[in-house]
Design a protein around this motif. Structure first.
Motif, PDB file in Angstrom:
ATOM      1  N   TRP A 155      65.779 -45.993  70.725  1.00 57.22           N
ATOM      2  CA  TRP A 155      65.894 -46.523  69.357  1.00 57.22           C
ATOM      3  C   TRP A 155      66.631 -45.320  68.581  1.00 57.22           C
ATOM      4  O   TRP A 155      66.086 -43.918  68.717  1.00 57.22           O
ATOM      5  CB  TRP A 155      64.617 -46.804  68.722  1.00 57.22           C
ATOM      6  CG  TRP A 155      64.134 -48.188  69.253  1.00 57.22           C
ATOM      7  CD1 TRP A 155      63.317 -48.379  70.431  1.00 57.22           C
ATOM      8  CD2 TRP A 155      64.545 -49.404  68.864  1.00 57.22           C
ATOM      9  NE1 TRP A 155      62.983 -49.797  70.915  1.00 57.22           N
ATOM     10  CE2 TRP A 155      63.717 -50.211  69.761  1.00 57.22           C
ATOM     11  CE3 TRP A 155      64.887 -50.095  67.909  1.00 57.22           C
ATOM     12  CZ2 TRP A 155      63.684 -51.713  69.760  1.00 57.22           C
ATOM     13  CZ3 TRP A 155      64.884 -51.418  67.592  1.00 57.22           C
ATOM     14  CH2 TRP A 155      64.328 -52.240  68.507  1.00 57.22           C
ATOM     15  N   GLY A 156      67.339 -45.669  67.655  1.00 56.82           N
ATOM     16  CA  GLY A 156      67.759 -44.716  66.602  1.00 56.82           C
ATOM     17  C   GLY A 156      66.740 -44.357  65.348  1.00 56.82           C
ATOM     18  O   GLY A 156      65.533 -44.962  65.498  1.00 56.82           O
ATOM     19  N   GLN A 157      66.930 -43.299  64.662  1.00 55.89           N
ATOM     20  CA  GLN A 157      65.929 -43.025  63.655  1.00 55.89           C
ATOM     21  C   GLN A 157      65.930 -43.900  62.544  1.00 55.89           C
ATOM     22  O   GLN A 157      65.233 -43.878  61.569  1.00 55.89           O
ATOM     23  CB  GLN A 157      66.411 -41.538  63.034  1.00 55.89           C
ATOM     24  CG  GLN A 157      66.195 -40.457  64.083  1.00 55.89           C
ATOM     25  CD  GLN A 157      64.701 -40.077  64.280  1.00 55.89           C
ATOM     26  OE1 GLN A 157      63.937 -40.667  64.770  1.00 55.89           O
ATOM     27  NE2 GLN A 157      64.183 -38.968  63.823  1.00 55.89           N
ATOM     28  N   GLY A 158      66.960 -44.810  62.534  1.00 55.90           N
ATOM     29  CA  GLY A 158      67.103 -45.570  61.283  1.00 55.90           C
ATOM     30  C   GLY A 158      67.956 -45.323  60.257  1.00 55.90           C
ATOM     31  O   GLY A 158      68.083 -44.005  59.887  1.00 55.90           O
ATOM     32  N   THR A 159      68.833 -46.084  59.612  1.00 57.68           N
ATOM     33  CA  THR A 159      69.592 -45.922  58.313  1.00 57.68           C
ATOM     34  C   THR A 159      69.114 -46.734  57.192  1.00 57.68           C
ATOM     35  O   THR A 159      69.016 -48.039  57.309  1.00 57.68           O
ATOM     36  CB  THR A 159      71.117 -46.034  58.724  1.00 57.68           C
ATOM     37  OG1 THR A 159      71.950 -45.545  57.424  1.00 57.68           O
ATOM     38  CG2 THR A 159      71.312 -47.214  59.179  1.00 57.68           C
TER      39      THR A 159
END
Length: 112
Positions: A102-106
């Protein structure tokens, strides 16, 4: 170690557009599903869209006809084109690969 880096979030007025990108590094394997989830304040994380390595797509009902997911396997990148944005689309958008990484989020904020 697979890493996902998202970009493209921001503040937009209702009816506007944004394009999110998510680039995966640390892998040369292209046979996996990638996609986007989102989480609004006080709500559970929900599926937005995903796309298989073969290009099969799936969308949650609330974004059908407005959002388009695509991928570039050569760049290990998945995109989310978001049009006709609504205030209820406001959330943190997370990219995933195979539902494992998963990415860190935007942050996406739709407001006038």
């Amino acid at each position: 170690q697979v890493q996902l880096v998202e970009s493209g979030g921001g503040l937009v007025q209702p009816g506007g557009s944004l394009r999110l990108s998510c680039a995966a590094s640390g892998t040369t394997d292209s046979i996996y599903t990638m996609g986007w989830y989102r989480q609004a304040p006080g709500k559970q994380r929900e599926l937005v869209a995903d796309i298989t390595s073969g290009g099969r797509t799936r969308y949650t009902d609330s974004v059908k006809g407005r959002f388009t997911i695509s991928r570039d396997n050569a760049k290990s990148t998945v995109y989310l084109q978001m049009n006709s944005l609504k205030p209820e689309d406001t959330a943190i958008y997370y990219c995933h690969r195979s539902y494992i990484y998963w990415g860190q989020g935007t942050q996406v904020t739709v407001s006038s």
